[in-house]
Each structure stands twice: as structure tokens, then as C-alpha cells.
Design a protein around this motif. Structure first.
Motif, mmCIF file in Angstrom:
data_model
loop_
_atom_site.group_PDB
_atom_site.id
_atom_site.type_symbol
_atom_site.label_atom_id
_atom_site.label_comp_id
_atom_site.label_asym_id
_atom_site.label_seq_id
_atom_site.Cartn_x
_atom_site.Cartn_y
_atom_site.Cartn_z
ATOM 1 N N THR A 2 0.846 -1.181 0.000
ATOM 2 C CA THR A 2 0.000 0.000 0.000
ATOM 3 C C THR A 2 0.881 1.229 0.000
ATOM 4 O OG1 THR A 2 -1.863 1.069 1.110
ATOM 5 C CG2 THR A 2 -0.158 0.130 2.524
ATOM 6 N N ARG A 3 0.271 2.397 0.117
ATOM 7 C CA ARG A 3 0.993 3.659 0.146
ATOM 8 C C ARG A 3 0.651 4.377 1.435
ATOM 9 N NH1 ARG A 3 -1.474 2.715 -4.295
ATOM 10 N NH2 ARG A 3 -3.213 4.098 -3.843
ATOM 11 N N ASP A 21 -2.789 11.166 -4.359
ATOM 12 C CA ASP A 21 -2.796 9.707 -4.411
ATOM 13 C C ASP A 21 -3.314 9.232 -5.763
ATOM 14 O OD1 ASP A 21 -2.632 6.993 -3.458
ATOM 15 O OD2 ASP A 21 -4.792 7.070 -3.093
ATOM 16 N N GLY A 29 -5.489 0.452 -5.565
ATOM 17 C CA GLY A 29 -5.164 -0.182 -4.297
ATOM 18 C C GLY A 29 -5.310 0.786 -3.140
ATOM 19 N N PRO A 30 -5.120 0.290 -1.951
ATOM 20 C CA PRO A 30 -5.362 1.099 -0.757
ATOM 21 C C PRO A 30 -4.253 2.111 -0.502
ATOM 22 C CG PRO A 30 -4.531 -1.060 -0.134
ATOM 23 C CD PRO A 30 -4.725 -1.093 -1.625
ATOM 24 N N ALA A 31 -4.619 3.253 0.041
ATOM 25 C CA ALA A 31 -3.675 4.255 0.515
ATOM 26 C C ALA A 31 -4.115 4.699 1.893
ATOM 27 C CB ALA A 31 -3.616 5.440 -0.435
ATOM 28 N N GLN A 91 -9.632 6.631 0.372
ATOM 29 C CA GLN A 91 -8.454 6.440 1.212
ATOM 30 C C GLN A 91 -8.851 6.151 2.662
ATOM 31 O OE1 GLN A 91 -8.780 9.051 -0.927
ATOM 32 N NE2 GLN A 91 -7.282 8.379 -2.461
ATOM 33 N N LEU A 116 2.072 -1.930 7.561
ATOM 34 C CA LEU A 116 1.577 -1.829 6.189
ATOM 35 C C LEU A 116 2.598 -2.262 5.145
ATOM 36 C CD1 LEU A 116 -0.058 1.721 6.444
ATOM 37 C CD2 LEU A 116 -1.278 -0.464 6.526
ATOM 38 N N PRO A 118 4.536 -0.259 3.351
ATOM 39 C CA PRO A 118 4.110 0.553 2.208
ATOM 40 C C PRO A 118 5.172 0.597 1.114
ATOM 41 C CG PRO A 118 4.808 1.969 4.006
ATOM 42 C CD PRO A 118 4.802 0.570 4.545
#
Length: 364
Positions: A2-3, A21, A29-31, A91, A116, A118
Motif C-alpha cells: 500500500t501507500r 494519491d 489499491g489502498p492508501a 483512502q 503496512l 508501504p
């Protein structure tokens, strides 16, 4: 994977984080956006940032990090835009808790990195006051950004510092920031604003509103805040720059002084010593003044007459645009009337709505 995006100043930086983002990473995808719950007094009448104890309905993500879902709620009389952001944007919004100083923020970010894993970590500031030295005469709110900078500089992982919309916070001019900025990462366009367009219809952030407006092509001179600060809207407005994190820390005397802080009170005292002020002191003073001032009720006919007078005076100052926060305060109205006033103006004079700003006609 993820970010992770850390919104340096909270408020509108969280909205800008969602915008970037999508623009930088395609929104795939998820942030996770780590942000303060620190809104202007029009939204939150309680001075300073909110901590986990100021909410109900937060969800644990790590030992010291809580997310703010759509169902969360600030405990009255506090207010926060974060639950509404969580309801409208994809987000995940997680809460920075500054009450444990820079060391606490470092701990939060490192827990998120471990949890995470990230693929990227960005520290984002809209306007560029995170690049302040601390002695600039126009600097008004150095603490939040300096505290996140100090916290992120101590993280044992690579963090990229991004400055969006140089000069748009009305504190450091774009000309003063030019030699402090690194390479340009991107320039936002109208399409990049689309993912947060619904949020911009109600969110009170002025810097992010101008960031979005310049991406949509708006140019001119915008008047902001209760003091009526003039902010140029130029081709630099929609740009995003990468800045070396260590260089920013070396320049920012307040951030260096905050590195070992363990409480928000300690961080405030460092701000008073180095910058001569703490923005929370300003919020305390203003909140006290607002409590003593009787709040006007929104009278549509009177409000439009007051707007005519405000616009006439603004024209003499060369102003072409303003924010709804500026209009609300200039008309002597409070946070409870802000959205009703906005709806009144947009429905009455739609030709002046340069979303999300208000256009001042060149002639009456």
C-alpha cells in the motif's frame, strides 16, 4: 502493498493527499493518509488538534494509531472534517496524535511502516511553510508542519517530502520558496481534481481550494483568512515539487528543536521561543473573542447587500477571487452559517462561482 501519505498540516493537506494519491499513483489499491484532526475554528471551535480521546468510533490499526472511519464522531463541542472525508473518499484516514511530541509521531509512522509495508511514504505540505526557517515575518502557523517534519525525519525508512502549490498558504511567498524547492514532480490538471471535487464543495481549507482552482485554470489574486491576506494564483499554483527531507530539516530551526519533544505542550513552548508564537495560542485568543461576540444569523437579503460592499472594497485592493471562509468571516457569520451562506451565494450568483473559489466581478 500500500501507500502511506503523511498530511503535514492536517486540514486541507489531507484532501490534497487524496488528490495526489490519484494523480501520482492512479488511485489503485489502498492508501493510508496519516493526518491531524486540526481544523479551523469555523469547523472546530476548540483550539488545537484533536487526539483519540476526542472521538468516538475510532478503530485501532496499530498500537498507537487509530483510523477515523465514516462512523466516527468528534465529542462535542469539538468538530472534525475527518469522518466526512472518510465517507466520501476511498483512502483510509488515520489520526496523527501530536500530544506525544515528535517522538510520538515517529513512533506512529514506524508502526505503520511495520504494519503496512508501504511501497512509498510521502510527507505532503500544501503551500510550503514546512520549508520555513522560523523567522519569516509572515509565518503564522509553523508548529503543525514542523512537528510532522521532525517526526518523519527520525523514521527508519525513506520518506519523500512533497510541497504542493508553493505560496498558496499565504505565509511564505512563492518567490521566497523558489530556491528551496527541488525538482517538479507533476503539475495538476482539471482531471486530477475530479476525485475530490465533491469534497471541495464543503471543505473549508483555503490553501487546498486554491491548489485545486489553479489546477482548473483559475488565475488572479485571491484574498484569504480573517486578515484578508492576498495570495497570487499563478502557473506555479498547481505544481508539486520534491524537496530533500534533510535539507528541509537543516533549514527549519523549529523542526530541529522539536526532535526530542515528548508532549504537545513542550512543542508549543519551543515554537514560542523560536518563532515568537504558537498557532494554538492564536486559536485560543480567537476562540475567546468569538465566544464574547454575538453571532449573527444568516439573513439572505442582508448577506447579499453585505457581499456587495465586501466585493466593492475587494476590487479596490485588486482582488479577483476569495474563499468562502473569508466571506463568512468578513460578513460576521460563524461556522454554523458557512454552508448555508455558500449555498445562497452559488444559487443567487452562479456565474461568480469559480469552484471552489468565489470570483469578484471586475465591475459592479
Amino acid at each position: 502493498m500500500t501507500r502511506l501519505i503523511v498530511a503535514a498540516g492536517g486540514g486541507g493537506d489531507a484532501v490534497a493527499a487524496a488528490m495526489l494519491d490519484a494523480a501520482l499513483y492512479g488511485g489503485e489499491g489502498p492508501a493510508v493518509v496519516l493526518t491531524y484532526a486540526w481544523d479551523r475554528l469555523l469547523i472546530d471551535p476548540v483550539p488545537g488538534p484533536r487526539g483519540p480521546a476526542d472521538f468516538t468510533g475510532l478503530r485501532p490499526l496499530t498500537r498507537s494509531v487509530r483510523t477515523v472511519p465514516a462512523g466516527a464522531s468528534p465529542i462535542a463541542p469539538a468538530g472534525s472534517t475527518l469522518p466526512r472525508l472518510a465517507a466520501e473518499l476511498p483512502q483510509t484516514f488515520a489520526l496523527i496524535d501530536p500530544h506525544h511530541g515528535a517522538e510520538g509521531i515517529t513512533r506512529q509512522v514506524e508502526e505503520l511502516v511495520q504494519h503496512l509495508a508501504p511501497e512509498s511514504i510521502d510527507l505532503l505540505d500544501v503551500g510550503g511553510d514546512i520549508l520555513a526557517k522560523g523567522d519569516e515575518p509572515a509565518l503564522r502557523s509553523p508548529l503543525a508542519d514542523a512537528l510532522t517534519l521532525a517526526g518523519c525525519c527520525q523514521v527508519n525508512a525513506p520518506v519523500r517530502l512533497l510541497v504542493a502549490g508553493p505560496g498558496l498558504d499565504g505565509e511564505l511567498a512563492a518567490d521566497d520558496l523558489r530556491d528551496r524547492l527541488g525538482s517538479s514532480v507533476l503539475t495538476l490538471t482539471t482531471a486530477d481534481v475530479q476525485p475530490v471535487s465533491s469534497v471541495l464543495e464543503w471543505h473549508p481549507s483555503e490553501a487546498t481550494a486554491m491548489f485545486a482552482a489553479t489546477a482548473r485554470g483559475v488565475r488572479g489574486l485571491c484574498e484569504v483568512r480573517d486578515a484578508g491576506l492576498p495570495v497570487p494564483l499563478t502557473d506555479e499554483g498547481p505544481t508539486v515539487h520534491e524537496v530533500d527531507l534533510d535539507d528541509a530539516l537543516d533549514r527549519n530551526a523549529l523542526a530541529r528543536a522539536l526532535l526530542a519533544t515528548e508532549t504537545l505542550d513542550e512543542a508549543e513552548q519551543r515554537s514560542r521561543e523560536i518563532c515568537g508564537c504558537s498557532e494554538i495560542d492564536y486559536e485560543r485568543d480567537k476562540a475567546s473573542w468569538l465566544e464574547r461576540r454575538p453571532e449573527q444569523q444568516l439573513d439572505p437579503e442582508r448577506a447579499l447587500l453585505q457581499l456587495d460592499q465586501f466585493e466593492a472594497e475587494a476590487r479596490t485592493r485588486g482582488v479577483s477571487h476569495t474563499t468562502f471562509r473569508r466571506i463568512t468571516e468578513a460578513l460576521g457569520l460563524g461556522g454554523a452559517q458557512r454552508e448555508d451562506l455558500r449555498a445562497l451565494l452559488v444559487s443567487s450568483r452562479p456565474e461568480q462561482y469559480a469552484a471552489p473559489l468565489w470570483r469578484i466581478p471586475a465591475y459592479a
